[in-house]
Design an enzyme around this catalytic site. Sequence first.
Site, mmCIF file in Angstrom:
data_model
loop_
_atom_site.group_PDB
_atom_site.id
_atom_site.type_symbol
_atom_site.label_atom_id
_atom_site.label_comp_id
_atom_site.label_asym_id
_atom_site.label_seq_id
_atom_site.Cartn_x
_atom_site.Cartn_y
_atom_site.Cartn_z
ATOM 1 N N LYS A 175 0.852 -1.198 0.000
ATOM 2 C CA LYS A 175 0.000 0.000 0.000
ATOM 3 C C LYS A 175 0.878 1.235 0.000
ATOM 4 C CE LYS A 175 -3.911 -1.962 2.427
ATOM 5 N NZ LYS A 175 -4.363 -2.418 3.724
ATOM 6 N N GLN B 208 -5.373 -2.359 9.815
ATOM 7 C CA GLN B 208 -5.043 -3.618 9.148
ATOM 8 C C GLN B 208 -5.620 -4.803 9.927
ATOM 9 O OE1 GLN B 208 -3.552 -3.989 6.088
ATOM 10 N NE2 GLN B 208 -4.097 -6.128 6.375
ATOM 11 N N ASP C 34 -11.708 2.484 4.096
ATOM 12 C CA ASP C 34 -11.977 1.061 3.863
ATOM 13 C C ASP C 34 -13.482 0.791 3.763
ATOM 14 O OD1 ASP C 34 -9.945 -0.724 3.397
ATOM 15 O OD2 ASP C 34 -9.368 -0.895 5.506
#
Length: 318
Positions: free
Chosen positions: A73, A117, A140
Amino acid sequence: MPLRNLLKIESMILRKVKSKVETLLLKGMPVSDTIRSGLEPRVKSLNEDGIVPQLAAIIIGDDPASQVYVRNKSRAFDKLDCKSHTYQLEADSNKQDVLALIDTLNHDEEVHGILIQLPLPGHLDSKTILHAVSPEKDVDGFHPENLGLLLEGNPIFIPCTPHGILEILKYYEICVSGRHAVIVGRSNIVGKPMFALLAQKFEMGNATVTICHTGTKDLTAHTKQADIIIAAAGSPNMITGDMIKAGVDIIDVGINRVNDDSEKGYKLIGDVNTESVMGIANSVTPVPGGVGPMTITMLLVNTVMSAEKNRELIACQS
Ligand code: NAD
């Protein structure tokens, strides 16, 4: 053998050859490259206004797959002149410390997206942590407010993997409307948002959607009916050629590590036994190289969009 029988056999063989379709591999890279190119002028315009889209990624513990993912990322963000800062916390970090960091990032005007995460270490409740992220920075799309807006049909941040899947379908001009989509998997990050998107009355939706899971009694009975299959169970090779009908379009979301004798000691395979569906399915995404590249791209899209929204807000206030 009489000629009539020979002709019958020949026509049977011909029918079999004819019924073999050339299955198209739906590669993610061309889709991802096109979307990233489209982001470049938007980032440039933000940069000219002194704004650098910035993602803050919080990683708790040292899960190797998560480390690789967060590193990828960061690279993607750097390449597009965006920033990505990784906050690495100890595996035994307590809830208060994690919530305090999220609160600081929620109030940091230079941060446009916050990513937690997953998976989190077992002692941390993922709901409590995910719900603490400001919905305005939830790139997200996991916050209940954003999931609610998605269900309502007015999404702001669409979860990255399902969003990436829609982009693949769009790029390869795979018709969704009016077809029967079968999703295997009901997770909050793939299966459920995928259902909300495909069932929605819009350009890339309007499908009849069935969602299968571990409680489904006869999975094959459902997959055999599918015009589109979204396989997101995390179970290697579970969808095989004998479970599908001819002409189906298959999106393989699964990423499963299986041991092999390569230098790395493992390889990545999907939930679909690709070899067995070739010649039957109309199309299938490869693993790796299908849905995988799209997830980070859609994270970039959401972060750039968040930075643009922030710019608008500042302009309105001044
Ligand atoms: P998850 O474990 O949270 O959910 C899996 C779902 O599949 C569950 O709802 C379960 O009911 C269902 N399931 C499992 N086995 C089944 C079976 N035999 N029959 C029917 N249903 C079954 O997983 P997830 O987070 O949704 O991820 C699914 C897979 O997709 C994993 O392999 C994951 O690594 C991968 N993934 C890939 C990306 C990407 O960028 N390509 C992103 C997210 C997840």
